[in-house]
Enzyme design. Structure first.
Site, PDB file in Angstrom:
ATOM      1  N   HIS A 131       4.293  -4.845  10.851  1.00  0.00           N
ATOM      2  CA  HIS A 131       4.884  -4.131  12.127  1.00  0.00           C
ATOM      3  C   HIS A 131       4.903  -5.260  13.259  1.00  0.00           C
ATOM      4  O   HIS A 131       4.162  -6.432  13.083  1.00  0.00           O
ATOM      5  CB  HIS A 131       4.072  -3.326  12.396  1.00  0.00           C
TER       6      HIS A 131
ATOM      7  N   HIS B 207       0.859  -1.123  -0.018  1.00  0.00           N
ATOM      8  CA  HIS B 207       0.038   0.146   0.020  1.00  0.00           C
ATOM      9  C   HIS B 207       0.882   1.272  -0.031  1.00  0.00           C
ATOM     10  O   HIS B 207       2.049   1.186   0.014  1.00  0.00           O
ATOM     11  CB  HIS B 207      -1.029  -0.110   1.234  1.00  0.00           C
TER      12      HIS B 207
ATOM     13  N   HIS C 253      -7.460  -0.452   5.421  1.00  0.00           N
ATOM     14  CA  HIS C 253      -6.413   0.241   6.091  1.00  0.00           C
ATOM     15  C   HIS C 253      -6.140   1.588   4.867  1.00  0.00           C
ATOM     16  O   HIS C 253      -6.171   2.571   5.255  1.00  0.00           O
ATOM     17  CB  HIS C 253      -5.307  -0.506   6.263  1.00  0.00           C
TER      18      HIS C 253
ATOM     19  N   ASP D 130       5.967   4.302   5.128  1.00  0.00           N
ATOM     20  CA  ASP D 130       6.615   3.306   5.801  1.00  0.00           C
ATOM     21  C   ASP D 130       6.526   1.937   5.000  1.00  0.00           C
ATOM     22  O   ASP D 130       6.959   0.795   5.508  1.00  0.00           O
ATOM     23  CB  ASP D 130       6.548   2.957   7.286  1.00  0.00           C
ATOM     24  N   HIS D 131       6.063   1.864   3.833  1.00  0.00           N
ATOM     25  CA  HIS D 131       5.692   0.759   2.902  1.00  0.00           C
ATOM     26  C   HIS D 131       6.250   1.018   1.206  1.00  0.00           C
ATOM     27  O   HIS D 131       6.697   0.280   0.848  1.00  0.00           O
ATOM     28  CB  HIS D 131       4.425   0.274   3.077  1.00  0.00           C
TER      29      HIS D 131
ATOM     30  N   ASP E  57      -0.151  -4.162   6.348  1.00  0.00           N
ATOM     31  CA  ASP E  57      -0.855  -3.636   7.435  1.00  0.00           C
ATOM     32  C   ASP E  57      -2.334  -3.923   7.339  1.00  0.00           C
ATOM     33  O   ASP E  57      -3.074  -3.283   8.341  1.00  0.00           O
ATOM     34  CB  ASP E  57      -0.718  -2.061   7.546  1.00  0.00           C
TER      35      ASP E  57
ATOM     36  N   HIS F 253       1.414   3.956   2.008  1.00  0.00           N
ATOM     37  CA  HIS F 253       2.220   4.580   3.113  1.00  0.00           C
ATOM     38  C   HIS F 253       3.375   4.656   3.035  1.00  0.00           C
ATOM     39  O   HIS F 253       4.121   3.587   2.662  1.00  0.00           O
ATOM     40  CB  HIS F 253       1.612   3.887   4.461  1.00  0.00           C
TER      41      HIS F 253
HETATM   42 FE    FE Z   1       2.736   0.549   8.124  1.00  0.00          FE
HETATM   43 ZN    ZN Z   2       0.142   1.352   6.625  1.00  0.00          ZN
END
Ligand code: FE
Ligand code: ZN
Length: 260
Positions: A176, A59, A119, A63-64, A138, A61
Site C-alpha cells: 500500500h 495473506h 496482521h 485486496d491480496h 501488509d 485479505h
Molecule cells: Fe492490504
Molecule cells: Zn491486509
C-alpha cells in the site's frame, strides 16, 4: 548468480494498493505478488508481453488474494500462499510457511519465505535473496506497519524483527501507499529523529509529484520507521515507555497508531 536479472513491474490497483509482477527474462517466469485487482494485472501483463505463470500470496485479505481464481482461470498459473492462514487462500496449489524456500525454473528464481504473522496469523513475506528484494504485503510499510488484526504483539514483533535482520540494502516492496499518513504519525512519536526529518521532505515531494514512496529499503526503515525503532530513547520517552521491553514499546506504538 540466480535472480540478479529479475525485473519488477509496479503499478497501482484499487485505491492505494500496489500490484507487482516479478519477471525472469531467461525463463519467462512471471509471478504476480498478490492479486489486488484483475484488470490492472492483466493490463500490465499485456503491456509487458509477459504470461502469468505464478501467484505468490502474502495473506488472505481480499485486496491480496481476491483476484486469484479469475487469474488462475485466465492463465492456468500456479498459486503459492501461506499454509497457516485462518481463512483459505482461493485456488492455492502450494502452502508455504516461514523457513520454506521456493525454487522455480531450475534455480533461476529462489525465494525464501519469512513468517511475518500478526496482521493476519499466517502472513508471509517473500525474499528474493539474490535479487536483494522482499515483498512484504501488509506486514511492513514505508514508515509504518500493518494493523495487528489477528496476532499478538509478541508474534508481530518477531516478524518485524525477522525483516529488520535482512541486509540494509534489501529493497522492500509493500502493498500500500500509506506513507504520508505514516510520516505524520512517525514525526509525532519520534520528533527528535533527524533522519526522519530529513526524509520527510523527500517523501512530501514525491507524493506531491504523484510518485510512489515504495520500494523502500531495510536500511532506510531502520533509521526512520518507528516500528523498527523500539530502542530509540526519543520514541520511548515520547510514548511514555522509557526502559520498557521492545515488545511493550512496539505494542504501545501500534496502539497509538490505531487511533492516530
Ligand atoms: Fe492490504
Ligand atoms: Zn491486509
Amino acid at each position: 548468480m540466480a535472480n540478479e536479472n529479475l525485473v519488477v513491474h509496479q503499478f497501482g490497483c484499487l485505491g492505494d494498493n500496489y500490484g507487482y509482477l516479478v519477471h525472469d527474462p531467461g525463463t519467462g517466469i512471471t509471478i504476480a505478488i498478490d492479486t489486488p485487482e484483475v484488470g490492472p494485472i492483466m493490463k500490465a501483463l499485456d503491456e509487458k508481453g509477459w504470461t502469468l505463470t505464478h501467484i505468490f500470496n502474502t495473506h488472505h485479505h481480499f485486496d491480496h488474494a481476491g483476484g486469484n481464481l479469475e487469474l488462475k482461470e485466465k492463465t492456468g498459473c500456479m498459486i503459492y500462499g501461506p499454509s497457516d492462514e485462518r481463512v483459505e487462500i482461493p485456488g492455492r496449489d502450494h502452502g508455504v510457511g516461514g523457513g520454506a524456500q521456493i525454487t522455480l525454473g531450475d534455480g533461476a528464481i529462489v525465494a525464501d519465505v519469512i513468517d511475518v504473522g500478526g496482521h493476519t496469523l499466517g502472513h508471509i513475506a517473500y525474499w528474493f535473496t539474490e535479487a536483494d528484494k522482499a515483498f512484504v504485503g501488509d506486514a511492513l510499510f514505508t514508515l509504518g506497519c500493518g494493523r495487528m488484526f489477528e496476532g499478538t504483539p509478541d508474534q508481530m514483533w518477531a516478524g518485524l524483527e525477522r525483516l529488520r535482520n535482512l541486509p540494509d540494502s534489501t529493497k522492500i516492496y509493500c502493498a500500500h501507499e500509506y506513507t504520508e499518513g505514516n510520516l505524520k504519525f512517525a514525526l509525532s512519536v519520534e520528533p527528535g529523529n533527524s533522519d526522519l526529518l530529513a526524509r520527510s521532505g523527500d517523501i512530501l515531494a514525491l507524493r506531491k509529484a504523484g510518485q510512489p514512496t515504495v520500494p523502500t529499503t531495510i536500511g532506510e526503515e531502520k533509521r526512520t520507521n518507528p516500528f523498527f525503532r523500539p530502542e530509540s530513547k526519543n520514541l520511548q520517552e515520547t510514548i511514555g515507555k522509557a526502559g520498557a521491553s521492545v515488545v511493550d514499546i512496539f505494542a504501545e506504538t501500534r496502539r497509538l497508531k490505531d487511533s492516530f
